[in-house]
Scaffold this motif. Sequence first.
Motif, mmCIF file in Angstrom:
data_model
loop_
_atom_site.group_PDB
_atom_site.id
_atom_site.type_symbol
_atom_site.label_atom_id
_atom_site.label_comp_id
_atom_site.label_asym_id
_atom_site.label_seq_id
_atom_site.Cartn_x
_atom_site.Cartn_y
_atom_site.Cartn_z
ATOM 1 N N SER A 155 0.847 -1.201 0.000
ATOM 2 C CA SER A 155 0.000 0.000 0.000
ATOM 3 C C SER A 155 0.881 1.250 0.000
ATOM 4 C CB SER A 155 -0.934 0.002 1.214
ATOM 5 O OG SER A 155 -0.186 0.102 2.413
ATOM 6 N N THR A 156 0.385 2.325 -0.642
ATOM 7 C CA THR A 156 1.234 3.512 -0.785
ATOM 8 C C THR A 156 0.596 4.808 -0.282
ATOM 9 O OG1 THR A 156 0.485 3.735 -3.079
ATOM 10 C CG2 THR A 156 2.591 2.618 -2.731
ATOM 11 N N PHE A 157 -0.730 4.847 -0.073
ATOM 12 C CA PHE A 157 -1.333 6.110 0.399
ATOM 13 C C PHE A 157 -2.575 5.781 1.217
ATOM 14 C CE2 PHE A 157 -3.905 9.841 0.515
ATOM 15 C CZ PHE A 157 -3.070 10.935 0.352
ATOM 16 N N LEU A 158 -2.572 6.217 2.469
ATOM 17 C CA LEU A 158 -3.703 5.933 3.367
ATOM 18 C C LEU A 158 -4.027 7.192 4.159
ATOM 19 C CD1 LEU A 158 -2.108 2.642 4.648
ATOM 20 C CD2 LEU A 158 -4.196 2.716 3.281
ATOM 21 N N ALA A 159 -5.278 7.612 4.102
ATOM 22 C CA ALA A 159 -5.679 8.815 4.849
ATOM 23 C C ALA A 159 -7.099 8.639 5.352
ATOM 24 C CB ALA A 159 -5.582 10.047 3.952
ATOM 25 N N ARG A 160 -7.415 9.376 6.414
ATOM 26 C CA ARG A 160 -8.807 9.407 6.877
ATOM 27 C C ARG A 160 -9.201 10.862 7.122
ATOM 28 N NH1 ARG A 160 -8.948 6.008 11.226
ATOM 29 N NH2 ARG A 160 -10.002 4.263 10.222
ATOM 30 N N GLY A 161 -10.338 11.268 6.541
ATOM 31 C CA GLY A 161 -10.864 12.604 6.773
ATOM 32 C C GLY A 161 -12.212 12.521 7.464
ATOM 33 N N PHE A 162 -12.796 13.676 7.704
ATOM 34 C CA PHE A 162 -14.102 13.766 8.372
ATOM 35 C C PHE A 162 -14.914 14.770 7.558
ATOM 36 C CE2 PHE A 162 -16.186 15.190 12.675
ATOM 37 C CZ PHE A 162 -17.364 14.535 12.334
ATOM 38 N N ALA A 163 -16.139 14.369 7.177
ATOM 39 C CA ALA A 163 -16.970 15.237 6.329
ATOM 40 C C ALA A 163 -17.214 16.600 6.986
ATOM 41 C CB ALA A 163 -18.301 14.542 6.040
ATOM 42 N N ARG A 164 -17.122 16.658 8.310
ATOM 43 C CA ARG A 164 -17.348 17.908 9.037
ATOM 44 C C ARG A 164 -16.100 18.802 9.046
ATOM 45 N NH1 ARG A 164 -22.165 19.053 12.192
ATOM 46 N NH2 ARG A 164 -21.685 18.228 14.228
ATOM 47 N N GLN A 165 -14.985 18.305 8.538
ATOM 48 C CA GLN A 165 -13.746 19.109 8.530
ATOM 49 C C GLN A 165 -13.296 19.280 7.079
ATOM 50 O OE1 GLN A 165 -10.795 17.975 11.425
ATOM 51 N NE2 GLN A 165 -12.306 17.640 13.008
ATOM 52 N N PRO A 166 -14.013 20.158 6.343
ATOM 53 C CA PRO A 166 -13.823 20.220 4.889
ATOM 54 C C PRO A 166 -12.439 20.669 4.444
ATOM 55 C CG PRO A 166 -15.340 21.940 5.641
ATOM 56 C CD PRO A 166 -15.089 21.043 6.812
ATOM 57 N N GLU A 167 -11.801 21.593 5.197
ATOM 58 C CA GLU A 167 -10.495 22.080 4.716
ATOM 59 C C GLU A 167 -9.484 20.946 4.681
ATOM 60 O OE1 GLU A 167 -9.000 25.537 6.750
ATOM 61 O OE2 GLU A 167 -10.913 26.556 6.399
ATOM 62 N N GLN A 168 -9.448 20.172 5.766
ATOM 63 C CA GLN A 168 -8.513 19.044 5.796
ATOM 64 C C GLN A 168 -8.885 18.013 4.735
ATOM 65 O OE1 GLN A 168 -8.846 16.105 8.958
ATOM 66 N NE2 GLN A 168 -6.610 16.109 9.153
ATOM 67 N N LEU A 169 -10.206 17.787 4.566
ATOM 68 C CA LEU A 169 -10.644 16.774 3.601
ATOM 69 C C LEU A 169 -10.223 17.155 2.181
ATOM 70 C CD1 LEU A 169 -12.052 14.125 3.103
ATOM 71 C CD2 LEU A 169 -14.251 15.330 3.094
ATOM 72 N N VAL A 170 -10.367 18.423 1.837
ATOM 73 C CA VAL A 170 -9.937 18.864 0.498
ATOM 74 C C VAL A 170 -8.430 18.626 0.355
ATOM 75 C CG1 VAL A 170 -9.678 20.826 -1.060
ATOM 76 C CG2 VAL A 170 -11.790 20.569 0.258
ATOM 77 N N ARG A 171 -7.663 18.983 1.400
ATOM 78 C CA ARG A 171 -6.207 18.796 1.358
ATOM 79 C C ARG A 171 -5.855 17.318 1.163
ATOM 80 N NH1 ARG A 171 -3.815 18.919 6.133
ATOM 81 N NH2 ARG A 171 -5.345 20.334 7.026
ATOM 82 N N LEU A 172 -6.540 16.443 1.887
ATOM 83 C CA LEU A 172 -6.245 15.009 1.764
ATOM 84 C C LEU A 172 -6.611 14.495 0.377
ATOM 85 C CD1 LEU A 172 -7.532 13.748 5.257
ATOM 86 C CD2 LEU A 172 -5.140 13.994 4.531
ATOM 87 N N LEU A 173 -7.740 14.978 -0.148
ATOM 88 C CA LEU A 173 -8.164 14.513 -1.476
ATOM 89 C C LEU A 173 -7.222 15.031 -2.566
ATOM 90 C CD1 LEU A 173 -12.047 14.791 -1.075
ATOM 91 C CD2 LEU A 173 -10.724 12.686 -1.350
#
Length: 279
Positions: A155-173
Amino acid sequence: MTATYTPRNPIWCAGCGHFGVQGALHQALARLEVAPADTLILAGIGCSGTIQNNLGTYGYHALHGRVLPTATGAALADPSLTVIAAGGDGDGYAIGAGHLVHTFRRNPALTYVLMNNATYGLTKGQDSPTAAMVSTGGREQALDGILLGLSVRASTFLARGFARQPEQLVRLLVAALEHARSGRGFAFVEVLSPCVTYQDTYPLWDAEVTDLDDDPHHDPTDRAGAFASCLRVMEQGRVPIGLIYRGGPAAHIPDPGPAHVGLSDLTAEYREIMDGYEV
Ligand SMILES: Cc1ncc(C[n+]2csc(CCOP(=O)(O)OP(=O)(O)O)c2C)c(N)n1
Ligand code: SF4
């Protein structure tokens, strides 16, 4: 210009976390200036599995649990496409769990967004493999897709975001899409995406998430260290979010060989069908 598809209005309940996921994905694609005509979103079955109707890209509705092999095929057939697979925890962690393991192992260059609401939303709230994240009944442990991914050394990329934290989620995506688009391989983003109708986990996850992006001791390039960071947080009864791991070998891109179909190889009948999509 190539026309794709006129986006539909989402069919989700007001407040569903999947709205946050869709908004973040839309922003991430816009930030990277990926044209809808160069993007294919494939989705599984579930409320989450309707996201591909709403973004104006090319779309494909896969069989329940089978979105990853379908997306892998698309990514291999046309590496110029930005291929995004999407679905729920029922789709990806229950019926589709075998495909998830082997997709970690094969590391194809595509992004997978798994919307985890700890329930089967579409079929009205049965327990999913992550239900034990939120319910105390029974003896089952929740399946953790991030630990599962870390345990597969390809595996090469693993992340977890939260729909309620959009700024971080955009960054992770954005980071996930860049990883897949640059040929590094399979970018897995689990998003905590509450189902307000059958399992409202907003209050619980608001209180329980621990952001590893803010932890100076967390090194996302260290697989064993990332495993230890996640376990430490989970043993405190909390849920780790953030960029968990990025590294590993570059994507394995097999030569499609004789099965590869170039446009010039198409039969007249198939070409006629394809021509129907040209505008
Ligand atoms: C082969 C098969 N088995 C079962 C179902 C019934 N089914 C439809 S969606 C779903 C689970 C949906 O849950 P999830 O993937 O978590 O998505 P959500 O609706 O919560 O977004 C199930 C079991 C099906 N459509 N096909
Ligand atoms: S049932 Fe749950 S997952 Fe489905 S749209 Fe409604 S809130 Fe979202």
